[in-house]
Design a protein around this motif. Sequence first.
Motif, short mmCIF file in Angstrom:
data_model
loop_
_atom_site.label_atom_id
_atom_site.label_comp_id
_atom_site.label_asym_id
_atom_site.label_seq_id
_atom_site.Cartn_x
_atom_site.Cartn_y
_atom_site.Cartn_z
N UNK A 183 0.81 -1.22 0.00
CA UNK A 183 0.00 0.00 0.00
C UNK A 183 0.84 1.27 0.00
N UNK A 184 1.82 1.34 0.90
CA UNK A 184 2.54 2.59 1.12
C UNK A 184 4.04 2.49 0.83
N UNK A 185 4.52 1.29 0.53
CA UNK A 185 5.94 1.13 0.28
C UNK A 185 6.75 1.14 1.57
N UNK A 186 8.05 1.10 1.44
CA UNK A 186 8.93 1.13 2.61
C UNK A 186 9.01 2.55 3.16
N UNK A 187 9.29 2.64 4.47
CA UNK A 187 9.35 3.96 5.08
C UNK A 187 9.63 3.90 6.57
N UNK A 188 9.45 5.04 7.24
CA UNK A 188 9.73 5.12 8.67
C UNK A 188 8.82 4.23 9.50
N UNK A 189 7.65 3.88 8.97
CA UNK A 189 6.73 3.03 9.73
C UNK A 189 7.35 1.67 10.05
N UNK A 190 8.38 1.27 9.27
CA UNK A 190 9.03 -0.02 9.50
C UNK A 190 9.88 -0.01 10.77
N UNK A 191 10.15 1.18 11.33
CA UNK A 191 10.83 1.24 12.62
C UNK A 191 9.91 0.72 13.73
N UNK A 192 8.62 0.86 13.53
CA UNK A 192 7.64 0.38 14.51
C UNK A 192 7.19 -1.04 14.19
N UNK A 193 6.83 -1.27 12.95
CA UNK A 193 6.37 -2.60 12.51
C UNK A 193 7.50 -3.28 11.74
N UNK A 194 8.39 -3.92 12.47
CA UNK A 194 9.56 -4.52 11.86
C UNK A 194 9.22 -5.86 11.20
N UNK A 195 10.17 -6.34 10.41
CA UNK A 195 10.03 -7.68 9.84
C UNK A 195 10.12 -8.70 10.97
N UNK A 196 9.19 -9.63 10.99
CA UNK A 196 9.13 -10.62 12.07
C UNK A 196 9.84 -11.89 11.64
N UNK A 197 11.00 -12.14 12.22
CA UNK A 197 11.78 -13.33 11.93
C UNK A 197 11.46 -14.42 12.95
N UNK A 198 11.71 -15.69 12.59
CA UNK A 198 11.43 -16.78 13.56
C UNK A 198 12.12 -16.58 14.90
N UNK A 199 13.36 -16.08 14.88
CA UNK A 199 14.09 -15.88 16.12
C UNK A 199 13.56 -14.75 16.98
N UNK A 200 12.73 -13.88 16.41
CA UNK A 200 12.14 -12.78 17.17
C UNK A 200 11.00 -13.25 18.07
N UNK A 201 10.42 -14.39 17.73
CA UNK A 201 9.25 -14.88 18.46
C UNK A 201 9.73 -15.73 19.63
#
Length: 204
Positions: free
Chosen positions: A119-137
């Motif tokens: 919808x909006x492409x990459x941006x500053x919002x990714x600082x809040x909603x990061x990519x969720x990796x298996x090791x993060x859980x």
Amino acid sequence: VPALVASHYQALRADKKPVDVIENEPLFLPSEVDDDALQACEVGLADIENSLRDGQLRDSLDKMRVQLHIKTRLVNFKARNVRHQGANTRANKKLLDNAAKISGLAEKYRAARKAKVALVGNGDWELEWRQLLPGDIRCMHDDDPTTSRSTSEGRRKISWIWLAAGDRKHGGEAAQLPGMDNGTFIFVFRPTITDCSAVDSPTH
């Protein structure tokens, strides 16, 4: 908009069998169509979906943290109280059910994030909603799986999912105090976490 959906639906179904499960029917949301098709949609639809995706990200991550709290209690209860095969089988079933819920919430988060990128492409919002990796859980007190050995309590690296994700505007599970370094955090726990007493008591 109905004509646009109809044309996309016919093209999608031209060489495919009808969907038996209604949940698998395509919705043709703004994140699922190309830019040209989006221009034919009602103005503001993309913004509406973007807001919905933010809510989906926040909700899935919040519920995942709750399930990880529950996992900690289930594991502790099993280690301290469960003995014999029958009781262990029931406890393991509880843990498997919990793992399935965590996995489902992780997939929900990833799907919402993928849609937001569309919808909006990459941006500053990714600082809040990061990519969720298996090791993060992982639970709050679990070691980072990327490290080669266990660390002391004071030096343990906490997963980002516990550190203010979703807190910027709407509050969340944990918050970092302004001006503090990356190693010091304050955590606010909700009182509604399921208690260990909810787990079936083992029969000795």
